[in-house]
Design a protein around this motif. Structure first.
Motif, PDB file in Angstrom:
ATOM      1  N   THR A 167     -43.842   0.392  -8.215  1.00 16.00           N
ATOM      2  CA  THR A 167     -44.423   0.823  -6.945  1.00 16.00           C
ATOM      3  C   THR A 167     -43.955   2.214  -6.536  1.00 16.00           C
ATOM      4  O   THR A 167     -44.639   2.887  -5.783  1.00 16.00           O
ATOM      5  N   GLY A 168     -42.813   2.656  -7.027  1.00 12.63           N
ATOM      6  CA  GLY A 168     -42.318   3.994  -6.709  1.00 12.63           C
ATOM      7  C   GLY A 168     -42.791   5.069  -7.664  1.00 12.63           C
ATOM      8  O   GLY A 168     -42.306   6.192  -7.631  1.00 12.63           O
TER       9      GLY A 168
ATOM     10  N   VAL B 163     -48.182   5.013 -10.833  1.00 13.91           N
ATOM     11  CA  VAL B 163     -48.958   3.812 -11.141  1.00 13.91           C
ATOM     12  C   VAL B 163     -49.080   2.935  -9.896  1.00 13.91           C
ATOM     13  O   VAL B 163     -50.139   2.380  -9.620  1.00 13.91           O
ATOM     14  N   GLY B 164     -47.979   2.780  -9.147  1.00  9.65           N
ATOM     15  CA  GLY B 164     -47.990   2.079  -7.880  1.00  9.65           C
ATOM     16  C   GLY B 164     -48.314   0.595  -7.938  1.00  9.65           C
ATOM     17  O   GLY B 164     -49.058   0.092  -7.109  1.00  9.65           O
ATOM     18  N   LEU B 165     -47.744  -0.126  -8.895  1.00  9.40           N
ATOM     19  CA  LEU B 165     -48.008  -1.559  -8.992  1.00  9.40           C
ATOM     20  C   LEU B 165     -46.775  -2.282  -9.502  1.00  9.40           C
ATOM     21  O   LEU B 165     -45.808  -1.676  -9.924  1.00  9.40           O
ATOM     22  N   VAL B 166     -46.829  -3.611  -9.458  1.00 10.76           N
ATOM     23  CA  VAL B 166     -45.798  -4.456 -10.047  1.00 10.76           C
ATOM     24  C   VAL B 166     -46.423  -5.157 -11.245  1.00 10.76           C
ATOM     25  O   VAL B 166     -47.436  -5.841 -11.103  1.00 10.76           O
ATOM     26  N   LEU B 167     -45.846  -4.953 -12.419  1.00  8.18           N
ATOM     27  CA  LEU B 167     -46.342  -5.578 -13.641  1.00  8.18           C
ATOM     28  C   LEU B 167     -45.673  -6.933 -13.803  1.00  8.18           C
ATOM     29  O   LEU B 167     -44.453  -7.025 -13.923  1.00  8.18           O
TER      30      LEU B 167
END
Length: 50
Positions: A34-35, A38-42
């Motif tokens: 998230t930082g 890409v801005g996501l949690v895999l």
């Protein structure tokens, strides 16, 4: 990703065309991006096991 051991590997510290560091975690551990741009949690809990 290693389906036999149930681990995924994060390669870090890229330099001169190769990675100079890595860490390993078990399937189910999330990768918090998230930082980053890409801005996501895999999520890794559904990676295939062999």
């Amino acid at each position: 990703m290693d389906p036999y051991t149930g681990e995924w590997h994060l390669h870090t510290l890229p330099r001169d065309g190769t990675y100079h560091g890595s860490v390993s975690f078990g399937f189910g551990e999330e990768v918090d991006l998230t930082g980053t741009a890409v801005g996501l949690v895999l999520k890794t809990d559904e990676f295939p096991r062999d």
